[in-house]
Design an enzyme around this catalytic site. Structure first.
Site, PDB file in Angstrom:
ATOM      1  N   GLY A   1      43.456  33.642  40.252  1.00 19.96           N
ATOM      2  CA  GLY A   1      42.004  33.731  40.280  1.00 19.96           C
ATOM      3  C   GLY A   1      41.553  34.858  41.192  1.00 19.96           C
ATOM      4  O   GLY A   1      42.249  35.231  42.137  1.00 19.96           O
TER       5      GLY A   1
ATOM      6  N   GLN B   1      36.196  39.921  46.343  1.00 22.88           N
ATOM      7  CA  GLN B   1      37.525  40.280  46.850  1.00 22.88           C
ATOM      8  C   GLN B   1      37.879  41.736  46.558  1.00 22.88           C
ATOM      9  O   GLN B   1      38.811  42.280  47.152  1.00 22.88           O
ATOM     10  CB  GLN B   1      38.591  39.351  46.261  1.00 22.88           C
ATOM     11  CG  GLN B   1      38.460  37.921  46.782  1.00 22.88           C
ATOM     12  CD  GLN B   1      39.545  37.029  46.230  1.00 22.88           C
ATOM     13  OE1 GLN B   1      39.410  36.482  45.155  1.00 22.88           O
ATOM     14  NE2 GLN B   1      40.649  36.908  46.946  1.00 22.88           N
TER      15      GLN B   1
ATOM     16  N   HIS C   1      34.530  31.432  47.303  1.00 22.13           N
ATOM     17  CA  HIS C   1      34.464  32.869  47.623  1.00 22.13           C
ATOM     18  C   HIS C   1      33.044  33.418  47.416  1.00 22.13           C
ATOM     19  O   HIS C   1      32.567  34.241  48.195  1.00 22.13           O
ATOM     20  CB  HIS C   1      35.411  33.685  46.735  1.00 22.13           C
ATOM     21  CG  HIS C   1      36.800  33.788  47.273  1.00 22.13           C
ATOM     22  ND1 HIS C   1      37.097  34.371  48.486  1.00 22.13           N
ATOM     23  CD2 HIS C   1      37.994  33.403  46.749  1.00 22.13           C
ATOM     24  CE1 HIS C   1      38.405  34.337  48.687  1.00 22.13           C
ATOM     25  NE2 HIS C   1      38.974  33.745  47.651  1.00 22.13           N
TER      26      HIS C   1
ATOM     27  N   CYS D   1      45.652  32.768  48.929  1.00 20.06           N
ATOM     28  CA  CYS D   1      44.513  33.609  48.570  1.00 20.06           C
ATOM     29  C   CYS D   1      44.940  35.064  48.669  1.00 20.06           C
ATOM     30  O   CYS D   1      45.588  35.448  49.641  1.00 20.06           O
ATOM     31  CB  CYS D   1      43.361  33.330  49.537  1.00 20.06           C
ATOM     32  SG  CYS D   1      41.897  34.315  49.191  1.00 20.06           S
ATOM     33  N   LEU D   2      44.589  35.853  47.654  1.00 15.11           N
ATOM     34  CA  LEU D   2      44.973  37.269  47.673  1.00 15.11           C
ATOM     35  C   LEU D   2      44.359  38.002  48.858  1.00 15.11           C
ATOM     36  O   LEU D   2      44.858  39.050  49.261  1.00 15.11           O
ATOM     37  CB  LEU D   2      44.550  37.935  46.353  1.00 15.11           C
ATOM     38  CG  LEU D   2      45.260  37.411  45.094  1.00 15.11           C
ATOM     39  CD1 LEU D   2      44.672  38.073  43.848  1.00 15.11           C
ATOM     40  CD2 LEU D   2      46.759  37.657  45.168  1.00 15.11           C
TER      41      LEU D   2
ATOM     42  N   HIS E   1      38.122  26.974  44.440  1.00 21.23           N
ATOM     43  CA  HIS E   1      38.527  28.007  45.403  1.00 21.23           C
ATOM     44  C   HIS E   1      37.706  29.290  45.188  1.00 21.23           C
ATOM     45  O   HIS E   1      37.204  29.884  46.142  1.00 21.23           O
ATOM     46  CB  HIS E   1      40.033  28.276  45.228  1.00 21.23           C
ATOM     47  CG  HIS E   1      40.583  29.368  46.094  1.00 21.23           C
ATOM     48  ND1 HIS E   1      41.543  29.155  47.065  1.00 21.23           N
ATOM     49  CD2 HIS E   1      40.323  30.712  46.137  1.00 21.23           C
ATOM     50  CE1 HIS E   1      41.824  30.309  47.658  1.00 21.23           C
ATOM     51  NE2 HIS E   1      41.110  31.276  47.108  1.00 21.23           N
ATOM     52  N   GLU E   2      37.550  29.683  43.920  1.00 17.18           N
ATOM     53  CA  GLU E   2      36.829  30.927  43.620  1.00 17.18           C
ATOM     54  C   GLU E   2      35.326  30.775  43.848  1.00 17.18           C
ATOM     55  O   GLU E   2      34.668  31.703  44.334  1.00 17.18           O
ATOM     56  CB  GLU E   2      37.113  31.397  42.191  1.00 17.18           C
ATOM     57  CG  GLU E   2      38.586  31.666  41.876  1.00 17.18           C
ATOM     58  CD  GLU E   2      39.258  32.594  42.874  1.00 17.18           C
ATOM     59  OE1 GLU E   2      38.591  33.483  43.435  1.00 17.18           O
ATOM     60  OE2 GLU E   2      40.467  32.414  43.116  1.00 17.18           O
TER      61      GLU E   2
HETATM   62 NI    NI Z   1      41.001  33.331  47.344  1.00 19.32          NI
END
Ligand code: NI
Length: 171
Positions: free
Chosen positions: A45, A50, A139, A93-94, A135-136
């Site tokens: 995701g 991000q 963000h 998380c990226l 999660h997204e």
């Molecule tokens: Ni993340």
């Protein structure tokens, strides 16, 4: 085009993203870039913020391994219901590379979002998709998964990334 992913302690990760008002070519290009960036990372995701774009746009592909890819675009996603029943899953998380931990979240959700074609859809979900969705969505509101951990753990992670950033700046 693969775009650079921003990571802790970048303050933009704390921004609240703005709703998409019109799905134009710019938004479509953004989504294409997000998928390319997400698959390259690789991740399941990605939220637009991000890659530094404060818009309520998310890309998800919650398939695993050899399964056929199933890219899903969420424009202006929202949660309309969450189950009282919670589940725990390992998250990463990226934007917080090389750190994972168990996070507790509602097991099932009802969600609403717009597709890239501008269609509003409502879905009921559980499992990995429900997890990634939450999660997204976080963000888009400037919330990171480490915010769901104990203060002690969160501070440890923040400190680690602040130190790494300082080392990098000194080079
Ligand atoms: Ni993340």
């Amino acid at each position: 085009m693969i775009r650079p992913i921003i990571s802790l302690p970048d303050k933009r990760l704390r921004a609240v993203s703005k709703p998409v008002e019109k799905i134009d070519d710019e938004v479509k290009k953004l989504v294409a870039d997000m998928f390319e960036t997400m698959y390259d990372a690789p991740g399941v995701g990605l939220a637009a913020i991000q890659i530094g774009v404060p818009l309520r746009v998310v890309t998800i592909d919650a398939t695993r391994g050899e399964e056929e890819k199933k890219p899903i675009t969420l424009i202006n996603p929202e949660l309309i219901w969450t189950s009282d029943e919670k589940g725990t899953m390992e998250e990463g998380c990226l934007s917080i590379p090389e750190f994972t931990d168990e996070v507790e979240r509602p097991e099932r959700i009802k969600a609403r979002f717009m597709t890239l074609e501008g269609q509003t859809v409502e879905v009921e979900a559980e499992g990995l998709f429900a997890r990634v969705f939450q999660h997204e969505l976080d963000h888009l509101n400037g919330v990171l998964f480490i915010d769901h951990l104990s203060k002690l753990k969160r501070d440890m992670v923040k400190k680690r990334f602040a130190k790494a950033a300082k080392r990098e700046a000194a080079l």
